[in-house]
Design a protein around this motif. Structure first.
Motif, short mmCIF file in Angstrom:
data_model
loop_
_atom_site.label_atom_id
_atom_site.label_comp_id
_atom_site.label_asym_id
_atom_site.label_seq_id
_atom_site.Cartn_x
_atom_site.Cartn_y
_atom_site.Cartn_z
N ALA A 203 0.99 -1.09 0.07
CA ALA A 203 -0.04 0.12 0.13
C ALA A 203 1.12 1.26 -0.04
O ALA A 203 1.87 1.03 0.48
CB ALA A 203 -0.52 -0.25 1.59
N VAL A 204 0.31 2.60 -0.67
CA VAL A 204 1.13 3.47 -0.62
C VAL A 204 0.52 4.49 -0.35
O VAL A 204 -1.12 4.40 -0.79
CB VAL A 204 1.12 3.86 -2.04
N VAL A 205 0.28 4.96 1.16
CA VAL A 205 -0.31 6.12 1.68
C VAL A 205 0.77 6.95 1.51
O VAL A 205 1.27 7.92 1.85
CB VAL A 205 -1.26 6.30 2.56
N THR A 206 -0.09 8.61 0.85
CA THR A 206 0.52 10.13 0.89
C THR A 206 -0.17 10.54 2.05
O THR A 206 -1.10 10.28 2.27
CB THR A 206 -0.01 10.62 -0.06
N GLY A 207 0.48 11.78 3.13
CA GLY A 207 0.04 12.25 3.96
C GLY A 207 0.03 11.09 4.88
O GLY A 207 -0.90 11.78 6.23
N ALA A 208 1.33 10.78 4.95
CA ALA A 208 0.81 9.51 6.39
C ALA A 208 1.45 10.31 7.62
O ALA A 208 2.15 9.24 8.41
CB ALA A 208 1.63 8.00 5.75
N ALA A 209 2.07 11.50 7.29
CA ALA A 209 2.76 11.75 8.62
C ALA A 209 1.76 12.21 9.70
O ALA A 209 2.72 12.39 10.76
CB ALA A 209 3.40 13.09 8.30
N SER A 210 0.54 12.27 9.55
CA SER A 210 -0.25 12.94 10.35
C SER A 210 -1.71 12.45 9.96
O SER A 210 -2.55 12.14 8.65
CB SER A 210 -0.03 14.56 10.61
N GLY A 211 -2.54 12.74 10.95
CA GLY A 211 -4.11 13.50 10.87
C GLY A 211 -4.17 11.80 10.55
O GLY A 211 -3.93 10.54 10.83
N LEU B 141 -3.44 2.67 -2.94
CA LEU B 141 -2.78 3.64 -2.71
C LEU B 141 -4.36 4.34 -2.39
O LEU B 141 -5.04 4.54 -2.38
CB LEU B 141 -3.18 4.52 -4.32
N ILE B 142 -3.86 4.99 -1.19
CA ILE B 142 -4.37 6.25 -0.59
C ILE B 142 -4.10 7.83 -0.81
O ILE B 142 -2.37 7.86 -0.52
CB ILE B 142 -4.63 6.02 1.06
N ASN B 143 -4.69 7.99 -1.12
CA ASN B 143 -4.46 9.63 -1.33
C ASN B 143 -4.92 10.66 -0.20
O ASN B 143 -6.10 10.88 -0.22
CB ASN B 143 -5.09 10.54 -2.97
N CYS B 144 -3.75 10.56 0.36
CA CYS B 144 -4.78 11.91 2.21
C CYS B 144 -3.94 12.97 1.90
O CYS B 144 -3.96 13.45 3.17
CB CYS B 144 -4.58 11.52 3.25
#
Length: 134
Positions: free
Chosen positions: A20-28, A97-100
């Protein structure tokens, strides 16, 4: 049907063997999703412009499996392609793919500087497109 927790009825984790690829993974929300995917057996690429936050998420996510942190500005096409290629090399071809990743600013339209507008569109829309394309 899934039973209590993360395991499926047959004892398998729902994302075992998947990358899995998660963007915005640093928080929230991005951080929460990355950690959950790791707990459910996924190898997780934790992407964020905030390197230290992505590393923290990867450390937590790795407790349930494999996770790696990658610093990237999702609005930069070359950086996205390079980062996704590194993630594939490290963790395998992604199937999730999770675009956060997202930015925003509260302002009246007539007062918002164009640079702020461009950054919002770059991360929130173009970044999502670039990640799906990569």
């Amino acid at each position: 049907m899934a039973t209590e927790g993360t395991a499926m009825g047959d004892g398998q984790l729902r994302f075992q063997g998947r990358t899995a690829v998660v963007t915005g993974a640093a928080s929230g929300l991005g951080q929460a999703v990355a950690i959950r995917l790791g707990a459910e057996g996924a190898a997780v690429a934790c992407l964020d412009v905030a390197s230290s936050g992505a590393q923290e998420t990867a450390a937590i996510g790795a407790a349930g499996g494999t996770a790696r942190a990658y610093q990237v500005d999702v609005s930069a096409p070359d950086a996205v392609r390079t980062t996704v290629a590194a993630g594939i090399k490290d963790l395998g071809r992604p199937s999730v793919l999770i675009n956060c990743a997202g930015v925003g600013k509260f302002a009246n339209t007539h007062e918002m500087p164009f640079a702020d507008w461009s950054r919002i569109i770059g991360v929130n829309l173009t970044g999502t497109f670039l990640m799906a394309q990569a």
